[in-house]
Design an enzyme around this catalytic site. Structure first.
Site, PDB file in Angstrom:
ATOM      1  N   ASP A  62       0.535  -0.797  -0.082  1.00 36.65           N
ATOM      2  CA  ASP A  62      -0.008  -0.070  -0.372  1.00 36.65           C
ATOM      3  C   ASP A  62       0.781   1.353  -0.057  1.00 36.65           C
ATOM      4  O   ASP A  62       1.925   0.981   1.102  1.00 36.65           O
ATOM      5  CB  ASP A  62      -0.850   0.186   1.379  1.00 36.65           C
ATOM      6  CG  ASP A  62      -2.038   1.012   1.160  1.00 36.65           C
ATOM      7  OD1 ASP A  62      -1.786   2.549   0.683  1.00 36.65           O
ATOM      8  OD2 ASP A  62      -2.674   1.084   2.190  1.00 36.65           O
ATOM      9  N   ILE A  63       0.939   1.957  -1.177  1.00 37.08           N
ATOM     10  CA  ILE A  63       1.614   2.922  -1.177  1.00 37.08           C
ATOM     11  C   ILE A  63       1.338   4.279  -0.334  1.00 37.08           C
ATOM     12  O   ILE A  63       2.472   4.994  -0.095  1.00 37.08           O
ATOM     13  CB  ILE A  63       1.524   3.442  -2.327  1.00 37.08           C
ATOM     14  CG1 ILE A  63       0.396   4.089  -3.420  1.00 37.08           C
ATOM     15  CG2 ILE A  63       2.394   3.172  -3.009  1.00 37.08           C
ATOM     16  CD1 ILE A  63       0.556   5.657  -3.983  1.00 37.08           C
ATOM     17  N   TYR A 153      -9.602  13.942  -7.585  1.00 32.99           N
ATOM     18  CA  TYR A 153      -8.967  14.182  -8.549  1.00 32.99           C
ATOM     19  C   TYR A 153      -8.297  15.237  -8.842  1.00 32.99           C
ATOM     20  O   TYR A 153      -7.294  14.867  -9.329  1.00 32.99           O
ATOM     21  CB  TYR A 153      -9.366  12.762  -9.456  1.00 32.99           C
ATOM     22  CG  TYR A 153      -9.152  12.264 -10.596  1.00 32.99           C
ATOM     23  CD1 TYR A 153      -7.804  11.518 -10.548  1.00 32.99           C
ATOM     24  CD2 TYR A 153      -8.291  12.941 -11.743  1.00 32.99           C
ATOM     25  CE1 TYR A 153      -7.435  10.624 -11.272  1.00 32.99           C
ATOM     26  CE2 TYR A 153      -7.925  12.391 -13.169  1.00 32.99           C
ATOM     27  CZ  TYR A 153      -6.701  11.895 -12.347  1.00 32.99           C
ATOM     28  OH  TYR A 153      -5.750  10.673 -12.874  1.00 32.99           O
ATOM     29  N   ALA A 155      -8.141  17.874  -7.384  1.00 38.04           N
ATOM     30  CA  ALA A 155      -7.057  18.151  -5.964  1.00 38.04           C
ATOM     31  C   ALA A 155      -5.687  17.365  -6.688  1.00 38.04           C
ATOM     32  O   ALA A 155      -4.393  18.596  -5.971  1.00 38.04           O
ATOM     33  CB  ALA A 155      -7.517  18.203  -5.011  1.00 38.04           C
ATOM     34  N   LYS A 157      -4.214  15.575  -8.543  1.00 42.00           N
ATOM     35  CA  LYS A 157      -3.377  15.750  -9.083  1.00 42.00           C
ATOM     36  C   LYS A 157      -2.812  17.090  -9.034  1.00 42.00           C
ATOM     37  O   LYS A 157      -1.129  17.203  -9.391  1.00 42.00           O
ATOM     38  CB  LYS A 157      -3.821  15.568 -10.886  1.00 42.00           C
ATOM     39  CG  LYS A 157      -3.913  13.932 -11.168  1.00 42.00           C
ATOM     40  CD  LYS A 157      -3.159  12.742 -10.578  1.00 42.00           C
ATOM     41  CE  LYS A 157      -3.519  11.660 -10.893  1.00 42.00           C
ATOM     42  NZ  LYS A 157      -2.138  10.551 -10.389  1.00 42.00           N
TER      43      LYS A 157
END
Length: 295
Positions: A62-63, A153, A155, A157
């Site tokens: 899990d990153i 999404y 925000a 990126k």
């Protein structure tokens, strides 16, 4: 491919169980790189690894877990050698109005797309500094022009873009290169069922027809692999999206005008339903967190 600078180099790809990450792993392996595939789904990662023509390692991680990422970095270093490139590709998306957003799901998109990318860079930074390597952040044109119904999404990126610029400034004097890829709509699991979600269709319909085109995954992967070979500072897919970078100051007011015109004349107004985390990757993320014991 015989002359690729990636030959016998170790490359890490996150979010590699399917879609763009898997396609990118295949492209890099064709360039004779050793591939470390990181992601949630052990079985899917191993299936991808088994198809690669070069040495590969599949690691379930899990990153958003820094300790797990550091353990993964140790394993990659021991099994494949110090990475010369790391590609932060893992990402999640959901769509729907802020008004009805589910806070845990909204936060999870930020955690994976922004915080997870930063933790990935941190875990592998000692190796990339040692090899004078390359870190590539997979971003989106959503970082250039935020659209309604995709606030988390966009925000995440935009944050990932700012993080990438900061990392580049911190590491440039030490010989490490840092790049960012701005992808438009790409044929991944996150948007493959776009026609079933009004909250995902609506922002896309605000765009002119050329900007709605969905880029095939294999084309995107081939361009990204070349960017890794060339240690590119920025990549725009398709190439015309560079124009959005040039005119980004004018995009928010333009999108606001288009959204106002479209939504105020619709009887139902904005779509109010939430998509939840999109695609097989979103489902896998939910399942992995559900199955992880809480302390």
């Amino acid at each position: 491919m015989r002359d690729s600078p990636l030959r016998d180099r170790t490359v890490v790809v996150t979010g590699a169980a399917r879609g763009l990450g898997a396609a990118l792993a295949r492209e890099l392996a064709r360039r004779h790189a050793r591939i470390a595939l990181l992601g949630h789904e052990r079985a899917a990662l191993r299936q991808v690894a088994a198809t690669l023509p070069a040495p590969a390692l599949a690691l379930e991680v899990d990153i958003t877990d820094p300790a797990a990422l550091h353990r993964a970095a140790d394993t990659v270093r021991a099994r494949l050698g110090r990475p010369s490139a790391v590609i932060a590709n893992a990402g999640l998306a959901l769509a729907g109005p802020v008004e009805t957003a589910d806070p845990p799901a909204w936060r999870r998109v930020i955690d994976v797309n922004l915080t997870g990318s930063a933790f990935t860079a941190q875990a592998f930074l000692p190796d990339l500094l040692h090899t004078r390597g390359y870190y590539l952040q997979i971003a989106s044109t959503a970082a250039l022009g935020a659209v309604p119904l995709m606030s988390a999404y966009c925000a995440s990126k935009a944050g990932a873009e700012a993080f990438t610029h900061a990392l580049r400034a911190e590491t440039a004097h030490r010989g490490m290169a840092v790049g960012i890829a701005y992808l438009n709509w790409t044929d991944t699991g996150m948007i493959r069922d776009i026609h079933t979600h009004p909250a995902l269709q609506a922002p896309r319909r605000l765009l002119p027809p050329p900007a709605r085109r969905i880029l095939p995954t294999d084309q995107a992967a081939a361009r990204l692999a070349r960017a890794v070979e060339q240690r590119s500072t920025a990549l725009y897919l398709p190439a015309w999206t560079r124009l959005a970078q040039v005119g980004r100051a004018g995009l928010p007011p333009l999108i606001t005008r288009l959204a106002r015109a479209r939504f105020q004349h619709r009887q139902s107004g904005l779509p109010r339903t939430q998509t939840g985390l999109l695609g097989p990757g979103g489902l896998a993320d939910q399942a992995a967190r559900r199955d992880t014991p809480r302390p």
